[in-house]
Scaffold this motif. Structure first.
Motif, short mmCIF file in Angstrom:
data_model
loop_
_atom_site.label_atom_id
_atom_site.label_comp_id
_atom_site.label_asym_id
_atom_site.label_seq_id
_atom_site.Cartn_x
_atom_site.Cartn_y
_atom_site.Cartn_z
N ALA A 61 28.02 114.59 56.20
CA ALA A 61 28.05 114.14 57.60
C ALA A 61 26.64 113.88 58.11
O ALA A 61 26.38 112.90 58.82
CB ALA A 61 28.76 115.17 58.47
N ALA A 62 25.70 114.77 57.72
CA ALA A 62 24.31 114.60 58.15
C ALA A 62 23.70 113.34 57.54
O ALA A 62 22.97 112.60 58.20
CB ALA A 62 23.50 115.83 57.76
N VAL A 63 24.00 113.09 56.27
CA VAL A 63 23.48 111.89 55.61
C VAL A 63 24.05 110.64 56.26
O VAL A 63 23.33 109.67 56.52
CB VAL A 63 23.81 111.92 54.10
N ALA A 64 25.35 110.65 56.53
CA ALA A 64 25.99 109.49 57.17
C ALA A 64 25.40 109.25 58.55
O ALA A 64 25.19 108.10 58.97
CB ALA A 64 27.49 109.70 57.24
N ALA A 65 25.12 110.32 59.29
CA ALA A 65 24.55 110.18 60.64
C ALA A 65 23.17 109.54 60.60
O ALA A 65 22.77 108.82 61.52
CB ALA A 65 24.47 111.55 61.31
N SER A 66 22.44 109.77 59.50
CA SER A 66 21.11 109.19 59.38
C SER A 66 21.16 107.72 58.96
O SER A 66 20.16 107.02 59.03
CB SER A 66 20.28 109.97 58.34
N GLY A 67 22.34 107.27 58.52
CA GLY A 67 22.50 105.89 58.09
C GLY A 67 22.00 105.62 56.68
O GLY A 67 22.08 104.50 56.19
N GLY A 76 19.69 115.17 54.50
CA GLY A 76 20.96 115.90 54.58
C GLY A 76 21.37 116.54 53.28
O GLY A 76 22.07 117.57 53.27
N PHE A 77 20.97 115.95 52.14
CA PHE A 77 21.36 116.51 50.84
C PHE A 77 20.59 117.77 50.49
O PHE A 77 21.04 118.54 49.64
CB PHE A 77 21.15 115.47 49.74
N GLU A 78 19.43 117.99 51.10
CA GLU A 78 18.60 119.14 50.73
C GLU A 78 19.33 120.46 50.95
O GLU A 78 19.12 121.42 50.22
CB GLU A 78 17.28 119.12 51.52
N ALA A 79 20.18 120.51 51.97
CA ALA A 79 20.87 121.76 52.30
C ALA A 79 21.81 122.21 51.19
O ALA A 79 22.07 123.41 51.04
CB ALA A 79 21.65 121.60 53.61
N VAL A 80 22.31 121.27 50.39
CA VAL A 80 23.29 121.63 49.36
C VAL A 80 22.82 121.28 47.95
O VAL A 80 23.56 121.46 46.99
CB VAL A 80 24.65 120.93 49.61
N ARG A 81 21.58 120.78 47.83
CA ARG A 81 21.12 120.37 46.50
C ARG A 81 21.12 121.54 45.52
O ARG A 81 21.55 121.42 44.38
CB ARG A 81 19.72 119.75 46.59
N ASP A 82 20.64 122.71 45.97
CA ASP A 82 20.63 123.89 45.09
C ASP A 82 22.04 124.31 44.72
O ASP A 82 22.32 124.67 43.58
CB ASP A 82 19.89 125.05 45.76
#
Length: 303
Positions: A61-67, A76-82
């Motif tokens: 959702a965060a990535v989509a919001a950034s376009g 947005g992916f950094e939060a779940v990359r690990d």
């Protein structure tokens, strides 16, 4: 059409997908919890799988919001990359190859697409199609992120296994008081020679060793590089206050060393580990009697 123009055209759909993911996060997480990627990783409880699904959905959702739908470096992916890396590594440990992991990630798109189409009165209207396209691009990017983390996790795992193998293949053995030995087997390259040196120096300190034996009986060939590694290890042991003995030099290896013009004149050598140990013990004042002689002496004492 330039990339910036294409992104601008996608922006309304991207924001629409972002709002949808936030709104339906719980439902998506519940569906993903039953997908192979989540179900086979989070085996302790289903709640763990659901929580992981919520985190990944929030990141999307965060990535989509950034376009930045097609940017694997989107914040947005950094939060779940690990977390994605741990999941991918977990699947890899069960024998699933990267293509298999990618397939499991791709399978996550269908349940989300179904929920997204249900948001529209006409599931196949142009507006709905644009939103689905944006979601497809986003899920494709997620797949690339997982693949990247899978490769990284695989490389780290291989590096750790290689290091562990080097450590196992270069054990340091305490033979006697103040005497340790490293029996070398196989090819001695730069990485392994470094492990040998570190292990030997640590053992010299831990055992307060005065003598260290490097037994190369199991080393198939000795070239100038191997000889250089041995010389460095001997020099390092001397700096630690231990005399280093190289044993196990077979006739063929001795001839090779001579032909290469390698000078081992400053290195103490013995033909076998037994001879090297005998030397170290004699230097410490320990007398070794042959077994037959010892037995005869014991018989004489009982008469």
């Amino acid at each position: 059409m330039s990339v910036s123009e294409e992104n601008a055209e996608r922006e309304p759909a991207a924001h629409q997908v972002s709002a949808f993911l936030e709104r339906r996060r719980e439902q998506i997480a519940q569906r993903w919890a039953d997908a192979a990627l989540f179900r086979t990783v989070f085996t302790v409880s289903r709640d763990e799988a659901v929580e992981a699904g919520r985190a990944v959905t929030a990141a999307l959702a965060a990535v989509a919001a950034s376009g930045r739908l097609d940017d694997i470096r989107a914040p947005g992916f950094e939060a779940v990359r690990d977390q994605l890396g741990r999941m991918a590594a977990s699947r890899a440990r069960t024998g699933i190859d990267p293509d298999g992991v990618a397939g499991e990630v791709a399978a996550l798109r269908a349940p989300v697409t179904e929920l997204l189409r249900a948001e529209f009165p006409e599931p196949y209207a142009p507006e709905a199609q644009e939103a689905v396209l944006a979601l497809t691009v986003l899920m494709g990017t997620l797949r690339l992120v997982v693949m990247e983390t899978t490769v990284s996790a695989g490389e780290e795992l291989i590096a750790r296994q290689r290091e562990q193998l080097h450590e196992v293949a270069t054990p340091v053995i305490k033979l006697w008081e103040s005497t340790v030995a490293v029996p070398l087997i196989g090819t001695l390259d730069s990485a392994r020679s470094q492990v040998v040196m570190e292990s030997l120096l640590d053992a010299i300190v831990a055992e307060r060793a005065r003598y260290a034996i490097l037994d190369i009986t199991g080393v198939p060939t000795v070239d100038s590089l191997v000889a250089q590694h041995l010389m460095k290890t001997v020099a390092a042991a001397r700096l630690m206050g231990a005399e280093c003995i190289v044993s196990g030099i077979r006739p063929a290896i001795a001839q090779t060393i001579v032909h290469l013009g390698i000078d081992l004149g400053t290195v103490l050598t013995r033909s076998s580990l037994e001879d090297a140990l005998a030397y170290a013990l004699s230097e410490q004042g320990v007398e070794i009697a042959p077994l037959r002689a010892a037995g005869a002496a014991a018989d004489a004492g009982t008469r």
